[in-house]
Structure formats: structure tokens, C-alpha cells
Design an enzyme around this catalytic site. Structure first.
Site, PDB file in Angstrom:
ATOM      1  N   LYS A  33     -33.477  -5.876  14.344  1.00 13.45           N
ATOM      2  CA  LYS A  33     -32.054  -6.231  14.383  1.00 13.45           C
ATOM      3  C   LYS A  33     -31.857  -7.463  15.253  1.00 13.45           C
ATOM      4  CE  LYS A  33     -30.541  -1.440  13.749  1.00 13.45           C
ATOM      5  NZ  LYS A  33     -30.190  -0.182  14.407  1.00 13.45           N
ATOM      6  N   GLN A  88     -28.379   3.059  19.517  1.00 14.56           N
ATOM      7  CA  GLN A  88     -29.417   3.425  18.553  1.00 14.56           C
ATOM      8  C   GLN A  88     -29.634   4.937  18.565  1.00 14.56           C
ATOM      9  OE1 GLN A  88     -30.875   1.371  16.352  1.00 14.56           O
ATOM     10  NE2 GLN A  88     -32.095   3.038  15.504  1.00 14.56           N
ATOM     11  N   ASP A 126     -21.089   0.332  14.027  1.00 15.47           N
ATOM     12  CA  ASP A 126     -21.633   1.311  13.071  1.00 15.47           C
ATOM     13  C   ASP A 126     -20.528   2.064  12.326  1.00 15.47           C
ATOM     14  OD1 ASP A 126     -24.476   1.507  12.909  1.00 15.47           O
ATOM     15  OD2 ASP A 126     -24.545   2.283  14.961  1.00 15.47           O
TER      16      ASP A 126
END
Ligand code: GUN
Length: 282
Positions: free
Chosen positions: A49, A93, A116
Site C-alpha cells: 500500500k 490494518q 476503509d
């Protein structure tokens, strides 16, 4: 004829477009990633990422925290990032260690920075059909890839295998928004094979290598493989690609299918949040 859904090419198109736009900016969009512990898969994802973010002219900072970090300490980091005007997007994460309350941590993220789309504010807005600040990256990437190939979902019978908050649940909503008729199957579902055989679109997100064999597929079905299963260092999806592909009309490969789309959507979400926060309409 089978068409391979090329996630790499589609992701590249999206990310090149982001790059063109960020080149003109004096202040770069900033993504902050909280990484707890030493989960090897998570470490790889986070590194990928960050690499992609830098390539596209976004800034990415990683906040590594030890496996035994306290929940309060993670929350403190999130509060600081929430307040920091320099930070546009926050990602925690997953998975988190057992002793951490995932819900409490994710809910602490300011919805405007929730890249997210996992906060109940954004998820709730997705369910209600209102515009969330961000839509979860993997399901959003699946829909984008199907759109890229002009696959019409209206009236189609779609089967989503897996009911996670990250993929299955939001994807079912997005498919419904596209007027598909959606079934969500999971580990307790009887006769997944029969349901699959009767489906026009099958999306597998269960994390079992070669779970979907050709016996699950009816001629001309569309198959999307979200599985990322590492077996002895090699990457496998959930689908037995070699034997299944010839039966399908469209199928995603692993690697090179949904993986790159997920990262592209994270970049897109970061950029969208940045634009929203700065009132930019580029
Ligand atoms: N772990 C696996 N997939 C994801 C994702 O999409 N977001 C986050 N935050 N963690 C993940």
C-alpha cells in the site's frame, strides 16, 4: 469464450488518473496506516500500500505498534490522527491481536478520515443507500472491475460466498444496488454447490484454496475470486482456475485480479477524502 478480468490493467488506469491529478497539488494527500504486531501477511499488504501511495504522489505514513500494545494506546494514536489536519485518511490494518476490541478501535476513526468505510457511520450510510465518505476497498474494486468490462448485473443471480464485514456484507449491498438478486453463503450454508450451480455470478471470499471447482459452475457464469491463500509461498485463490475458467464467460485470476483493484480503491478513497476535506472539486 472466456474473458479474463484483468485487475492489473484496470487498477493501472485508475491509479494513472490519480497520479495525473496529484502532480498538480502542492500539498499531497496523506494516508496513515496503523500496523499492530508482526503478522507477515499484514506487513506485506501495508508495504505494498505504501509503495503504491508513493508511486502516485500520495504520502503514506506507517505507525507500527507492538503486538502487546494496549487498546488505549491504539485509541490515543487514532485520536491524534483524527485531530491532525495534515492527515486525510486513516487505516487500521486487520486483523488486530485478540486482546484488542476491534469494534472500539475502528469506531474511534473520524468517519471523514475512515478510508476503509468500516465505521458504523459509513457502513450504515452504505446500507441505507446514502453516500458514505468511503466504501470498503475490496467490494468497491470488484464492482469497478465488473463495470470496466460493462458487465450488466441487473436481474442476475449473484452468490457471495463469505459474510465478512470487509468483503461479503458490503459487496452484497453493492450488488443489490446494481439490481442483482443476491444470496450470501457462509461456512454454515448447506449445499453451496447447488446454489452456485444456479448462479450467474459467483464471488468467493472464503479463503480456502481451490474450494470452487468446475462442479460449482454453470456454463457462462461470471466468477470473481477474492481468495488470497498462500500455500508453501505460492499464491492461490479460492477457485480452481485451470479447470473452471473454460466454463466461465468472465473470470478473475489470482494474482492480478481483485488484489490490485483493492489497492487502487484505497488510493482512490484516500484522494476522495482529501478532496472532500479540502473542498476541492477536481
Ligand atoms: N485486512 C485485510 N483486508 C483489509 C482491508 O481491506 N482493510 C483493512 N484495514 N485491513 C484489512
Amino acid at each position: 469464450m472466456t474473458i479474463i478480468l484483468d485487475g492489473r490493467a484496470c487498477a493501472l488506469k485508475i491509479t494513472e488518473n490519480i497520479k495525473r491529478q496529484t502532480e498538480k497539488l502542492s500539498k499531497k494527500p496523506v494516508l496513515a496506516v496503523i500496523l499492530v504486531g508482526n503478522n507477515p501477511a499484514s506487513e506485506v499488504y501495508v508495504r505494498n500500500k505504501q509503495k503504491k501511495a508513493v508511486e502516485l504522489g500520495l504520502e503514506s505514513i506507517i505507525i507500527p505498534l507492538p503486538e502487546d500494545v494496549t487498546e488505549d494506546s491504539i485509541l490515543e494514536h487514532i485520536y491524534i490522527l483524527n485531530e491532525d489536519r495534515n492527515i486525510n485518511a486513516i487505516l487500521v490494518q486487520l486483523p488486530l491481536p485478540e486482546h484488542i476490541n476491534k469494534q472500539k478501535v475502528l469506531e474511534a476513526i473520524d468517519p471523514v478520515k475512515d478510508v476503509d468505510g468500516f465505521t458504523s457511520y459509513n457502513f450504515g450510510r452504505l446500507i441505507l443507500g446514502y453516500n458514505p465518505y468511503a466504501i470498503p476497498c475490496t467490494p468497491k474494486g470488484i464492482i469497478k472491475l465488473l463495470e470496466e468490462y460493462r458487465i450488466n448485473l441487473e436481474g442476475k443471480k449473484a452468490l457471495v460466498i463469505g459474510r465478512s464485514n470487509i468483503v461479503g456484507k458490503p459487496l452484497a449491498l453493492l450488488l443489490q444496488n446494481k439490481n442483482a438478486t443476491v444470496t450470501v453463503a457462509h461456512s454454515k450454508t448447506d449445499n453451496i454447490k447447488d446454489i452456485a450451480k444456479n448462479s450467474d455470478i459467483i464471488v468467493s471470499a472464503i479463503g480456502k484454496p481451490n474450494f470452487i471447482t468446475k462442479d460449482y459452475i454453470s456454463e457462462g457464469a461470471i466468477v470473481v475470486d477474492v481468495g488470497i491463500n498462500r500455500v508453501n509461498g505460492t499464491l492461490f485463490g479460492d477457485v480452481d482456475f485451470i479447470n473452471t475458467a473454460p466454463l466461465t464467460s468472465y473470470i478473475t485470476p489470482v494474482p492480478g485480479g481483485i488484489g490490485p483493484m483493492t489497492i487502487a480503491m484505497l488510493m482512490e478513497n484516500t484522494f476522495e477524502l482529501y478532496k472532500y476535506q479540502r473542498n476541492l472539486f477536481l
